[in-house]
Each structure stands twice: as structure tokens, then as C-alpha cells.
Design a protein around this motif. Structure first.
Motif, PDB file in Angstrom:
ATOM      1  N   VAL A   1     -22.007  14.445  -8.960  1.00  0.00           N
ATOM      2  CA  VAL A   1     -22.178  14.034 -10.308  1.00  0.00           C
ATOM      3  C   VAL A   1     -20.820  13.188  -9.907  1.00  0.00           C
ATOM      4  N   MET A   2     -20.378  12.893  -9.018  1.00  0.00           N
ATOM      5  CA  MET A   2     -18.701  12.060  -8.284  1.00  0.00           C
ATOM      6  C   MET A   2     -19.718  11.024  -7.641  1.00  0.00           C
TER       7      MET A   2
ATOM      8  N   ALA B   1     -13.860  11.080  -2.337  1.00  0.00           N
ATOM      9  CA  ALA B   1     -12.127  10.496  -3.282  1.00  0.00           C
ATOM     10  C   ALA B   1     -12.107   8.901  -3.557  1.00  0.00           C
ATOM     11  N   ALA B   2     -12.411   8.147  -2.602  1.00  0.00           N
ATOM     12  CA  ALA B   2     -12.545   6.487  -2.308  1.00  0.00           C
ATOM     13  C   ALA B   2     -13.352   5.722  -1.988  1.00  0.00           C
TER      14      ALA B   2
ATOM     15  N   LEU C   1     -18.941  -0.671  -5.962  1.00  0.00           N
ATOM     16  CA  LEU C   1     -18.836   0.348  -7.612  1.00  0.00           C
ATOM     17  C   LEU C   1     -18.090   1.258  -6.232  1.00  0.00           C
ATOM     18  N   ARG C   2     -17.100   2.587  -6.426  1.00  0.00           N
ATOM     19  CA  ARG C   2     -16.310   3.084  -5.201  1.00  0.00           C
ATOM     20  C   ARG C   2     -16.583   4.805  -6.644  1.00  0.00           C
ATOM     21  N   SER C   3     -16.184   5.609  -6.232  1.00  0.00           N
ATOM     22  CA  SER C   3     -16.260   6.896  -6.805  1.00  0.00           C
ATOM     23  C   SER C   3     -15.248   7.026  -7.788  1.00  0.00           C
ATOM     24  N   PRO C   4     -14.172   6.429  -7.411  1.00  0.00           N
ATOM     25  CA  PRO C   4     -13.229   6.541  -8.922  1.00  0.00           C
ATOM     26  C   PRO C   4     -13.113   5.584  -9.528  1.00  0.00           C
TER      27      PRO C   4
ATOM     28  N   GLU D   1      -8.199  15.455  -5.593  1.00  0.00           N
ATOM     29  CA  GLU D   1      -8.394  16.965  -5.362  1.00  0.00           C
ATOM     30  C   GLU D   1      -9.338  17.594  -5.682  1.00  0.00           C
ATOM     31  N   LEU D   2     -10.435  16.302  -6.426  1.00  0.00           N
ATOM     32  CA  LEU D   2     -11.456  17.851  -6.616  1.00  0.00           C
ATOM     33  C   LEU D   2     -12.283  17.890  -4.771  1.00  0.00           C
ATOM     34  N   ALA D   3     -12.312  16.694  -4.411  1.00  0.00           N
ATOM     35  CA  ALA D   3     -12.973  16.534  -3.143  1.00  0.00           C
ATOM     36  C   ALA D   3     -12.367  17.688  -2.543  1.00  0.00           C
TER      37      ALA D   3
END
Length: 474
Positions: free
Chosen positions: A304-305, A80-81, A93-96, A189-191
Motif C-alpha cells: 500500500v505504501m 519511509a522516503a 514520486l516518493r512514498s510520502p 513510524e509505520l515502517a
């Protein structure tokens, strides 16, 4: 919201010079000296497959996911983050995705009845991939009043630390805070779905959310939230007043902007706002129907995330119709507050030009012929790499439609939805081995003209995607 959007529109004649005060750059992590993170152990990433997860709407809980435990929550938070890499300059860097890698969005969670995590309000520390307890007690009922619906075992709340974006983007910062909030919301939401949790998003939380989190309104704004997991029968009594733990300043001279704070407060209500009805327009006769067919052996969602990056070294190569279909179906799997225009270059199966995308019918209708990518690049503050991308998704809103459906909160909903769509496009491009990069800085009227948007439409976000040099390995 019209005054804010209009006063923050960029024009070539109105762009003033400025400088970056690097000595006063905000720290990227919230720091609570007296609230250390509580380790959850090694994260366990969900095993959900990427394409079924991304193309389903609403996100469907993975029936094969194991019950949530500390390792599962650690994996959920990482997707998520969480931190994913460190750039050459030292920036994490982060997931979003985040404009300027400033990451204004903070993630909070309210836990209730989990057994292995104490009931209370927690703040996520991405540098440790662990939560820190801010406020103990059964707060599930209070969280439900903020987000709507029944009290749940987990409630996630997204706050925007305004100064992080104001430092660079000044009065336009609220736009970026909302887009970044949408990025994180998409990842969350995906997580959640990959971890097998039912979810109920809220893009218009009640004002009591600020009190629940202990936020200072002119400093941090609650932008969205998601109730997740099973309902809990015992929500607990009304929580008593509390004093948030001491927090270190973000920078030596942390500042605020009254225009940004006013925009953030506009449209908030004592009750959470229900999701409006967003009826979509049918595709016109003659529109090209797309047929998204994901590969059967796609990668895992978590892989992918964590691999997502902003890549802009595009090469002059077009996309085929199958790639375009997957990118658009993933970005906009449902009708919503947004309009979508797709700029395509030559070299693919579809004609170059500006196309209107209709999510309900998964169809493209040609609006203007000819390659319009160079004009869009000039509108994006002369960032000419935009004109090299095979596809640019221009997300826009009709202000009258927003007002009619959601009132003053319609603008925030649309910007959050644009960020959500942009993050999903990032992920779809990554899975296809393509590059992707979002642009929130543009001359508003010029971009509207370059993309042949309907009269009066507001461009909110441009996300460019296409083949890049060396590919984008997952």
C-alpha cells in the motif's frame, strides 16, 4: 506563532501575481560530491498486514519481523522516503506525499552498535535507496540529547530544506515544510513498526540537533525525529566539533526567506520538548458512533505504501459509513493538537454536511447540514475538483489551546500532526481503492467559513478522498 500564521494567510484580495523561475528550480536530491551512498543491497519489504499496522496507536512493533539487517534497513528506508514512480514530466514520486512534488524533507539516521553499518551520522539518498556516511563515530548519546530518552541503536532525524518550498510557495513555505515533515514522519513510524522496532517520536527536538547534523539554520531546519530499536549501553564520549562535508547548491541561485527562517526557529529549546497532554472533548449526545471494521484479508503494508499516489479525478459517488469509519480511524487514531471537521457529500449512509469528528469516541456530530463541498472548493483557490470528492477532512487548530499546551512550539506540532494525519488518510484511501489528494493552499478565512469551523480556529490542511475514475488499484 500568530504573526507568521496570520501574515501567510491567503485572501482573494491579497493574492499577488508571480511566476515560476524554472531555470532556478531546486534539485530534488541533496548532493555530497565526497560522500557517495553505501549500497545496502536489494530491499526486503516487511510483511506486516496493512490494517492492523495502520489502526494501532501507538504503532506496535511487528513481533514476526526478522532482526534488522542491511536488506531490512533498505526496505525500511524505501517505505519511509524512497522513490516509488516517475511521473510523465520526469518528476520522481516518493512514498510520502509532498506539496508540488518538491520534497523539502531530508532523512538522516544515527547508527550505533549495529555491527553491519558503521557507527555515525548517515544521510539517506533516495535516488540510490542507500545511506551515505557524513560523520563517523558513536553519536548515540548526542542523538538522545536531541530527541530525549535513552541512547538507541538507531535515531532518525527529519530536516526541512527551506529553499525547496520557498522557491514555489514563498513566505508560506514553512507551512508546507511542516506538512511534508508530517507526511514522512507517518511513513517512518509505520515502517519502523513493520520492521519490529520500538520507537519514540519527538516533535520538538533540541537545538543541538542542528549542530549534530551540521545544518545552516537559515537554510535547513530540524523538524522532528524518532529514536528506534534497542537501547545501547555505551553512548560514547561527547563528539568533537566537525565540519560537514561539502554540499552542492540546490539551484544556481539558492535563496532564503528571513520570515520563514524566523518561523522555523521559533520555540526551539536547549532540551527536547516532551509530548504535551492533549485531552480530547467527548462527543456530544446524539453523535453518530462509527465502527471501523477492517477487512480480514487486507493487503500488505509495504504494498500500500508504495502504491500511494495523489489522485483527484473524483466521480460523483458517496461513501458508506463503513468506509468513512475506516478513513477517519486511520487518519486520527488518537487525541492530539488537531480539531477535525469532515465534509460529506450526498449519496452515502451519512447525511451531507459538515461534521465534527471526535477521535476518542470515534464519533461524528453534525454541525451544519447541506452540501458544503463546492464552497470548500472555491476556498481552495477555486480548485473545483475538491468539490467532487465524497469526503474532505479539514484539520484545524485552536491557537489558544496550542499556546496553553505547548507554547511557541504548539504551531509546529499541530502542522506536523496534520501532515501525519493526511498521509495516513492517503494510505487508508489507497487500501480501499479510493483516490486522495491533500491541499495546503486555500483562502484561510473562506475555508474556515465553508467548513463551519469554530470561531477563531485556524484551518491547517484539507485532504480530499473518495471514489475516482478507474479506481485506485493497489
Amino acid at each position: 506563532m500568530k504573526p507568521y500564521h496570520q501574515t501567510t494567510a491567503y485572501t482573494r484580495q491579497g493574492m499577488a501575481g508571480g511566476f515560476m523561475d524554472w531555470a532556478n528550480q531546486p534539485w530534488p536530491f541533496k548532493r555530497y560530491p565526497d560522500a557517495p551512498p553505501q549500497p545496502l543491497g536489494e530491499p526486503r519489504l516487511p510483511e506486516a498486514s496493512f490494517w492492523p499496522s495502520l489502526l494501532a496507536w501507538p504503532p506496535a512493533p511487528d513481533a514476526q519481523a526478522p532482526p534488522l539487517d542491511p536488506a531490512g534497513l533498505a526496505g525500511l528506508l524505501a517505505l519511509a522516503a524512497g522513490l516509488t514512480a516517475q511521473a510523465h514530466g520526469g518528476t520522481y514520486l516518493r512514498s510520502p506525499a509532498s506539496a508540488g512534488a518538491l520534497y523539502p524533507t531530508e532523512l538522516y539516521l544515527v547508527a550505533s552498535g549495529l555491527g553491519w553499518l558503521a557507527d555515525g551520522l548517515w544521510h539517506y539518498a533516495p535516488e540510490a535507496n542507500a545511506p551515505r556516511l557524513l560523520r563517523p563515530g558513536n553519536l548515540a548519546g548526542a542523538a538522545a540529547k536531541v530527541l530525549g530518552g535513552r541512547p538507541r541503536g538507531l535515531s532518525f532525524l527529519l530536516g526541512a530544506l527551506l529553499w525547496r518550498s520557498i522557491w514555489k510557495y514563498r513566505t508560506r513555505a514553512w507551512r508546507y515544510c511542516l506538512l511534508d515533515g508530517g507526511h514522512l514522519l507517518a511513513c517512518l513510524e509505520l515502517a519502523l513498526a513493520a520492521c519490529g522496532l520500538e520507537q519514540h517520536p519527538c516533535l520538538a527536538p533540541a537545538t543541538s540537533g542542528g549542530e549534530l547534523l551540521g545544518l545552516t539554520p537559515e537554510r535547513e531546519a530540524l523538524v522532528a525525529g524518532v529514536g528506534a530499536g534497542e537501547t545501547v549501553s555505551e553512548a560514547g564520549p561527547e563528539p568533537p566539533a566537525w565540519q560537514p562535508p561539502e554540499e552542492e547548491p540546490l539551484s544556481p541561485r539558492e535563496q532564503s526567506d528571513p520570515t520563514v527562517a524566523e518561523a522555523a526557529a521559533l520555540g526551539l529549546g536547549e532540551r527536547p520538548g516532551p509530548e504535551p497532554d492533549w485531552p480530547g472533548e467527548p462527543a456530544p449526545v446524539g453523535a453518530a458512533r462509527l465502527h471501523p471494521r477492517p477487512p480480514e484479508d487486507g493487503p500488505a503494508l509495504g504494498r500500500v505504501m508504495l502504491a500511494r499516489r495523489s489522485r483527484r479525478n473524483f466521480i460523483p459517488q458517496g461513501l458508506n459509513a463503513a468506509q468513512v469509519a475506516l478513513l477517519l480511524a486511520a487518519s486520527l487514531p488518537m487525541e492530539g493538537p488537531l480539531g477535525a471537521t469532515v465534509l460529506l457529500g450526498p449519496g452515502g449512509d451519512l447525511p451531507a454536511g459538515a461534521h465534527r469528528y471526535y477521535p476518542g469516541d470515534q464519533a461524528l456530530a453534525l454541525v451544519e447540514t447541506g452540501d458544503r463541498r463546492a464552497a470548500a472548493a472555491r476556498a481552495c483557490l477555486d480548485q473545483m475538483w475538491v468539490g467532487q470528492a465524497a469526503l474532505s477532512l479539514v484539520l484545524w487548530a485552536d491557537p489558544a489551546r496550542l499556546d496553553a499546551a505547548a507554547g511557541e512550539r504548539g504551531y509546529a506540532r499541530a502542522m506536523l500532526a496534520a501532515g501525519r494525519a493526511g498521509q495516513r488518510l492517503y494510505l487508508a484511501a489507497t487500501a480501499l481503492g479510493l483516490g486522495c489528494c491533500g491541499v495546503g493552499a486555500f483562502y484561510d478565512a473562506e475555508l474556515a467559513a465553508a467548513a463551519a469551523l469554530p470561531s477563531g480556529a485556524w484551518p491547517l490542511y484539507l485532504v480530499a478522498a473518495g471514489p475516482v475514475k478507474g479506481g485506485a488499484p493497489v
